[in-house]
Design an enzyme around this catalytic site. Structure first.
Site, PDB file in Angstrom:
ATOM      1  N   ASP A  95     -26.388  17.379   7.722  1.00  0.00           N
ATOM      2  CA  ASP A  95     -27.162  17.682   8.927  1.00  0.00           C
ATOM      3  C   ASP A  95     -26.292  17.703  10.178  1.00  0.00           C
ATOM      4  OD1 ASP A  95     -29.610  18.500   8.283  1.00  0.00           O
ATOM      5  OD2 ASP A  95     -30.699  16.784   9.066  1.00  0.00           O
ATOM      6  N   GLY A 150     -39.400  14.904   8.119  1.00  0.00           N
ATOM      7  CA  GLY A 150     -39.559  15.901   7.056  1.00  0.00           C
ATOM      8  C   GLY A 150     -38.887  17.190   7.459  1.00  0.00           C
ATOM      9  N   LYS A 199     -32.139  26.850   6.174  1.00  0.00           N
ATOM     10  CA  LYS A 199     -32.434  26.172   7.449  1.00  0.00           C
ATOM     11  C   LYS A 199     -32.778  27.216   8.506  1.00  0.00           C
ATOM     12  CE  LYS A 199     -30.402  22.465  10.279  1.00  0.00           C
ATOM     13  NZ  LYS A 199     -29.281  21.511  10.294  1.00  0.00           N
ATOM     14  N   ASP A 217     -40.417  24.831  16.591  1.00  0.00           N
ATOM     15  CA  ASP A 217     -40.813  26.191  16.217  1.00  0.00           C
ATOM     16  C   ASP A 217     -40.343  26.581  14.813  1.00  0.00           C
ATOM     17  OD1 ASP A 217     -38.109  26.373  16.584  1.00  0.00           O
ATOM     18  OD2 ASP A 217     -38.189  27.803  18.240  1.00  0.00           O
ATOM     19  N   GLY A 224     -38.660  20.155   9.048  1.00  0.00           N
ATOM     20  CA  GLY A 224     -39.452  20.829  10.069  1.00  0.00           C
ATOM     21  C   GLY A 224     -39.078  22.293  10.220  1.00  0.00           C
ATOM     22  N   ASP A 277     -32.300   9.652   8.717  1.00  0.00           N
ATOM     23  CA  ASP A 277     -32.810  10.888   8.099  1.00  0.00           C
ATOM     24  C   ASP A 277     -31.703  11.930   7.973  1.00  0.00           C
ATOM     25  OD1 ASP A 277     -33.339  10.651  11.044  1.00  0.00           O
ATOM     26  OD2 ASP A 277     -33.639  12.799  10.845  1.00  0.00           O
ATOM     27  N   ASN A 278     -30.552  11.661   8.568  1.00  0.00           N
ATOM     28  CA  ASN A 278     -29.423  12.588   8.427  1.00  0.00           C
ATOM     29  C   ASN A 278     -28.345  12.030   7.501  1.00  0.00           C
ATOM     30  OD1 ASN A 278     -30.653  14.362  10.173  1.00  0.00           O
ATOM     31  ND2 ASN A 278     -29.557  13.637  11.976  1.00  0.00           N
TER      32      ASN A 278
HETATM   33  P1  AMP Z   1     -32.322  16.906  13.428  1.00  0.00           P
HETATM   34  O1  AMP Z   1     -32.068  16.225  14.723  1.00  0.00           O
HETATM   35  O2  AMP Z   1     -31.888  18.350  13.381  1.00  0.00           O
HETATM   36  O3  AMP Z   1     -31.830  16.141  12.261  1.00  0.00           O
HETATM   37  O4  AMP Z   1     -33.914  17.001  13.293  1.00  0.00           O
HETATM   38  C1  AMP Z   1     -34.774  15.892  13.324  1.00  0.00           C
HETATM   39  C2  AMP Z   1     -36.146  16.310  12.861  1.00  0.00           C
HETATM   40  O5  AMP Z   1     -36.686  17.325  13.699  1.00  0.00           O
HETATM   41  C3  AMP Z   1     -36.168  16.892  11.444  1.00  0.00           C
HETATM   42  O6  AMP Z   1     -37.365  16.485  10.837  1.00  0.00           O
HETATM   43  C4  AMP Z   1     -36.138  18.375  11.698  1.00  0.00           C
HETATM   44  O7  AMP Z   1     -36.670  19.114  10.630  1.00  0.00           O
HETATM   45  C5  AMP Z   1     -36.981  18.495  12.963  1.00  0.00           C
HETATM   46  N1  AMP Z   1     -36.621  19.677  13.756  1.00  0.00           N
HETATM   47  C6  AMP Z   1     -35.492  19.885  14.450  1.00  0.00           C
HETATM   48  N2  AMP Z   1     -35.505  21.084  15.076  1.00  0.00           N
HETATM   49  C7  AMP Z   1     -36.683  21.658  14.752  1.00  0.00           C
HETATM   50  C8  AMP Z   1     -37.314  22.904  15.080  1.00  0.00           C
HETATM   51  N3  AMP Z   1     -36.724  23.804  15.865  1.00  0.00           N
HETATM   52  N4  AMP Z   1     -38.530  23.141  14.560  1.00  0.00           N
HETATM   53  C9  AMP Z   1     -39.156  22.234  13.780  1.00  0.00           C
HETATM   54  N5  AMP Z   1     -38.625  21.056  13.448  1.00  0.00           N
HETATM   55  C10 AMP Z   1     -37.406  20.759  13.919  1.00  0.00           C
HETATM   56 MG    MG Z   2     -31.906  16.071  10.431  1.00  0.00          MG
END
Ligand code: AMP
Ligand code: MG
Length: 487
Positions: A262, A90, A113, A125, A92, A252-253
């Site tokens: 992403d 989701g 973002k 965070d 995050g 998810d990307n």
């Molecule tokens: P990503 O690898 O950027 O596609 O992120 C994978 C998952 O981790 C997604 O659900 C993001 O929203 C969550 N996520 C990545 N970085 C953060 C962060 N700094 N704080 C909260 N959620 C994160």
């Molecule tokens: Mg992602």
């Protein structure tokens, strides 16, 4: 041209309700200020480019202010990460602020973002740092300029908010635009949590809003899946033809629209290297450059599994079977154009393959090779380029084949050849070291380099006066930069 308060919202995803997303307010950044904005992306919202310079722009996209009609929501989804299923992901750290429609009647998601914690933040965070925000901004706009389908980026807002990664950095936000933020992982979430009603609602939503022409087909969902397969095959063919390595092709990307989405530890190839791995956490090379092709199909199979409630397995398999041939056709078409060819011959795939092997063995710069190949006639160009190859005899054999192929291709002037080839062979790409220089300056408060690099990359095919330094191979320090995943 519109002022910032004249945007018109129509929040169709938010109206799907709480099973799909959660209302969350952005958490403002301290002392928000504009790092860089994209005039071309602003034009998609009919925004007057001058508004980027106003304080309210940084306040809106730095999480301080909201339009009355915005409905910020964090979306829920799941997905396969490095081959394994993660049941709940989701947004995050990102929020869908709302959907804006422009004068042409197009809807654009406004997604912020780095907007703070959400119910999906898990251990994170909710923040994004300046360097990763700049990288996403530059990559989105550079890919778009190359003609590669992608989400867009409106701006980056910097701040004084401290954010901890390996060291203390500063928080930033990037405003992402896309016609939809729905991912393969959205369908997987409702499939694996066994929520057939919501899954059907999601499928209807995507069909009606993004694939309305599939409604006319006897099996609309199947037609939609086929279209998604086709778009992914074309997108990945473009990645491969231009040397773009995404780095984190988790489901998810992957966008339901077949756009690049992403951005994390992505990279463009400098030297050609089929085995290149840009993500340093990817120890097995699952997402290496050449693996992007089969992984594209793997990801589509994961989506297909989630669509089994709507489409028969046989039909899904048949649609998946379209992927490789379509990929190959698009890829070959682009590579022929990169070689300056206007006709097709059966042996062209081997011509491309042999060239790539030679480039791989000699570490030849992928972008500059094709650009220089178009600078002159085939004979003159290969004579000049041969010095870059260690296996000169191998290259000479290839060059003979290429010259003969060009001769059979047609009768055109060198001027026509150059024009045609330069229109598909960029001079400027987002090399990691160029991004790194711009980021280092930005981290010390100087945003001029990010802005200049962005400008150069918006016209990658056009030689720009005084910009020679952006069309160079990396210096030694810039060849094997480790791009941290903790963005
Ligand atoms: P990503 O690898 O950027 O596609 O992120 C994978 C998952 O981790 C997604 O659900 C993001 O929203 C969550 N996520 C990545 N970085 C953060 C962060 N700094 N704080 C909260 N959620 C994160
Ligand atoms: Mg992602």
């Amino acid at each position: 041209m519109k002022a910032l308060d004249e945007l018109t919202f129509d929040n169709r995803f938010a109206r799907l309700g709480d099973a799909f997303s959660t209302h969350v307010l952005p958490e403002p950044l301290d002392e928000p200020s504009l790092v860089v904005a994209s005039k071309a992306a602003m034009a998609l919202l009919d925004l007057d480019p001058a508004v980027a310079q106003t304080p309210v722009f940084a306040e809106l996209f730095g999480g301080h202010k909201l339009w009355a009609e915005a409905e910020p929501r964090a979306m829920v989804y799941s997905g396969h990460q490095f081959g394994g299923y993660t049941p709940q992901l989701g947004d995050g750290r990102g929020l869908l602020l709302g959907e804006v429609y422009n004068e042409a009647g197009e809807h654009w998601d406004l997604h912020l973002k780095g907007a703070g914690m959400t119910p999906y933040s898990r251990m994170g965070d909710g923040r994004a740092v300046l360097r990763s925000s700049i990288r996403e901004f530059l990559a989105s706009e550079a890919l778009h300029a190359l003609g590669i389908p992608t989400s867009r980026a409106l701006c980056v807002i910097g701040s004084s908010t401290p954010v901890w990664r390996e060291k203390q950095e500063r928080g930033a936000m990037v405003l992402r635009l896309a016609h939809s933020h729905i991912r393969f992982g959205h369908f997987e979430y409702f499939y694996y949590t066994k929520k057939p009603e919501q899954q059907a609602e999601l499928a209807e939503h995507v069909l009606n809003l993004h694939y309305p022409e599939c409604r006319e087909q006897p099996e609309p969902y199947l037609a939609m899946f086929r279209e998604i397969v086709e778009r992914n095959a074309e997108m990945i063919a473009k990645w491969q033809a231009y040397g773009f390595c995404h780095g984190v092709m988790n489901t998810d990307n992957m966008s339901i629209l077949g756009i690049t989405f992403d951005f994390g530890p992505f990279a463009f190839l400098d030297d050609f290297d089929a085995h290149f791995i840009c993500n340093h956490s990817d120890h097995e090379g699952r997402y290496s450059f050449s693996n992007q092709v089969p992984i594209g199909q793997w990801n589509l199979s994961a989506l297909a599994q989630a669509l089994t409630p709507f489409i028969s397995v046989d039909a899904l398999k048949e649609a998946l079977g379209l992927y490789l041939p379509l990929y190959q056709a698009h890829y070959l078409d682009l590579m022929r154009r990169r070689l300056g060819l206007t006709t097709a011959e059966d042996a062209d795939p081997q011509l491309v393959e042999r060239l790539l092997k030679l480039m791989q063995n000699s570490g030849v710069d992928y972008t500059l090779f094709f650009r220089r190949l178009g600078d002159e006639s085939a004979a003159l160009a290969v004579a000049r380029l041969r010095d870059d190859f260690v296996d000169m005899a191998g290259f000479d054999a290839w060059a003979e084949q290429y010259k003969a192929r060009v001769a059979r291709d047609g009768d055109y002037t060198q001027e026509q050849r150059r024009e045609r080839m330069h229109a598909v062979n960029p001079l400027y790409i987002l090399r990691n070291y160029l991004a790194q220089n711009a980021i280092a300056a930005a981290e010390s408060g100087d945003y001029s380099e990010v802005r200049r690099l962005h400008e150069v990359l918006t016209r990658p095919f056009e030689e720009q006066a005084g910009m020679e330094q952006y069309a160079q191979r990396p210096p030694d320090w810039g060849k094997h930069l480790e791009i941290s995943c903790s963005s």
